[in-house]
Design a protein around this motif. Structure first.
Motif, short mmCIF file in Angstrom:
data_model
loop_
_atom_site.label_atom_id
_atom_site.label_comp_id
_atom_site.label_asym_id
_atom_site.label_seq_id
_atom_site.Cartn_x
_atom_site.Cartn_y
_atom_site.Cartn_z
N ASP A 189 -3.94 10.28 4.95
CA ASP A 189 -3.47 9.41 3.87
C ASP A 189 -4.57 9.30 2.82
O ASP A 189 -5.73 9.65 3.08
CB ASP A 189 -3.13 8.02 4.42
CG ASP A 189 -2.22 7.21 3.50
OD1 ASP A 189 -1.81 7.75 2.44
OD2 ASP A 189 -1.93 6.06 3.83
N VAL A 229 -5.61 6.42 -0.41
CA VAL A 229 -5.29 5.21 -1.16
C VAL A 229 -6.22 5.15 -2.36
O VAL A 229 -7.44 5.18 -2.20
CB VAL A 229 -5.45 3.94 -0.30
CG1 VAL A 229 -5.09 2.70 -1.12
CG2 VAL A 229 -4.60 4.03 0.95
N THR A 281 -8.76 -3.68 -1.18
CA THR A 281 -7.64 -2.78 -0.90
C THR A 281 -7.72 -2.25 0.52
O THR A 281 -6.71 -2.19 1.25
CB THR A 281 -7.65 -1.61 -1.90
OG1 THR A 281 -7.57 -2.12 -3.24
CG2 THR A 281 -6.48 -0.66 -1.65
N ILE A 315 -10.29 5.69 0.89
CA ILE A 315 -9.79 4.59 0.06
C ILE A 315 -10.80 4.44 -1.06
O ILE A 315 -11.94 4.03 -0.83
CB ILE A 315 -9.63 3.29 0.88
CG1 ILE A 315 -8.66 3.53 2.05
CG2 ILE A 315 -9.13 2.16 -0.01
CD1 ILE A 315 -8.39 2.31 2.90
N ASP A 324 -6.69 -4.92 3.18
CA ASP A 324 -5.23 -5.05 3.29
C ASP A 324 -4.63 -3.88 4.07
O ASP A 324 -3.73 -4.05 4.90
CB ASP A 324 -4.60 -5.12 1.90
CG ASP A 324 -4.93 -6.40 1.17
OD1 ASP A 324 -5.28 -7.39 1.83
OD2 ASP A 324 -4.84 -6.41 -0.08
N TYR A 325 -5.15 -2.70 3.82
CA TYR A 325 -4.65 -1.49 4.48
C TYR A 325 -4.95 -1.52 5.97
O TYR A 325 -4.07 -1.26 6.81
CB TYR A 325 -5.31 -0.27 3.83
CG TYR A 325 -4.82 1.07 4.33
CD1 TYR A 325 -3.78 1.74 3.68
CD2 TYR A 325 -5.42 1.69 5.42
CE1 TYR A 325 -3.33 2.97 4.14
CE2 TYR A 325 -4.98 2.92 5.88
CZ TYR A 325 -3.94 3.57 5.22
OH TYR A 325 -3.50 4.79 5.68
#
Length: 310
Positions: A75, A77, A94, A298, A97-98
């Motif tokens: 993934d 982000v 961020t 991220i 939260d992920y």
């Protein structure tokens, strides 16, 4: 019934009116299998369009471009950062939260250190998962002007916010002699930490370019160390392990004094999440992805754009 209208009608009954497929079959006098086929056809012909709206502050387009470039990633982000915001704070929030949404009962999360990981640890919230453990992946060092930045304090903070157990390392990041490091790694507590590290579900790590090294800023690395690393071809470090432009670990005078968990062990976790905001980290992140040290970055938009140029 017109073919296009028929597809629309069945799709409306299913997606808008929330009818079950067997109810639609009874209503329209066809088999449930036929309803399923027609719903699939409605998607194929564009009558049904699925759309996922990203939360505010997430750049899905840049994320998709990076996923296309780096197929090995699980993934990506990409956090949107305004001109007045600190990218490390936005990326840290961020990431918090992920990560909370990835945790399950009994998970072990390893974390390293750095400014972005500090912001991450502060932004974490209580998890619904139980039996969590937060593990310190590297040895400790002193940050005299900001004690909260010290690795063991980051672990304490992350564990407290999550409602998890904290597992700390008592060793320094680097020992003075290789023999001391070897002896420390045979200590029962250090062996226990190694066992736990091998069971980590996720590891949260950072990286630095040699020119912007946190370790030099806090005094862990001397100017003499930096010159030696440059002469060996080092371009930066991942959690205190230095690599060259080919992604290979650097052999230097203090590499056998490193007490932290190895990159090989860290990269075996299901999720290896790298937090970074500064665009000068693009080359290091590129190598970390290519060599399998990271599978979920991220990052900020500026770093994402720089990474696409690599």
């Amino acid at each position: 019934m017109d073919k296009e209208y028929r597809l629309y009608h069945i799709a409306k009954l299913y997606y808008v009116d929330q009818m079950h497929q067997n109810e639609i079959a009874d209503l329209l006098g066809m088999s449930k299998m036929m309803v399923s086929r027609l719903l699939k056809k409605a998607k194929e012909e564009g009558i049904v369009e699925m759309r996922v709206n990203a939360p505010r502050g997430i750049n899905m387009q840049l994320g998709a471009q990076l996923r296309s470039k780096y197929h090995m990633l699980k993934d990506v982000v990409v956090a949107s950062v305004s001109a007045t915001e600190d990218p490390r704070r936005v990326v840290g929030k961020t990431a918090a939260d992920y990560v909370v949404n990835l945790l399950h009962d009994g998970d072990i999360m390893g974390i390293s250190w750095g400014k972005t990981i500090y912001e991450f640890s502060q932004a974490l919230r209580k998890s619904e998962a139980s039996g969590l453990c937060v593990l310190q992946l590297s040895g400790s060092f002193l940050v005299s002007n900001d004690y909260l930045m010290m690795p063991q304090n980051l672990v304490h903070s992350a564990a407290e916010h999550l409602g998890a157990q904290a597992m700390l390392q008592s060793a320094p990041l680097y020992t003075n002699q290789p023999e001391t490091c070897l002896a420390l790694k045979q200590d029962p507590l250090m062996l226990h930490i190694q066992e736990i590290a091998e069971k980590c579900t996720m590891n949260i790590i950072g990286l630095s370019s040699l020119q912007q090294s946190t370790m030099q800023r806090v005094g862990v690395l001397s100017e003499e160390d930096r010159r030696e690393l440059l002469s060996k071809g080092a371009i930066g470090d991942i959690m205190g392990v230095f690599i060259d432009k080919e992604g290979n670990e650097i052999e230097w005078s203090r590499c056998k004094c490193y007490t932290g968990i190895s990159l090989d062990c860290i990269s075996k976790a299901k999720y290896v999440i790298c937090l970074a905001g500064e665009e000068e980290k693009a080359q290091m992140l590129h190598l970390a992805i290519q060599f399998g040290y990271v599978n979920i970055p991220i990052i900020s938009e500026k770093l994402a754009e720089a990474l696409l140029r690599q």
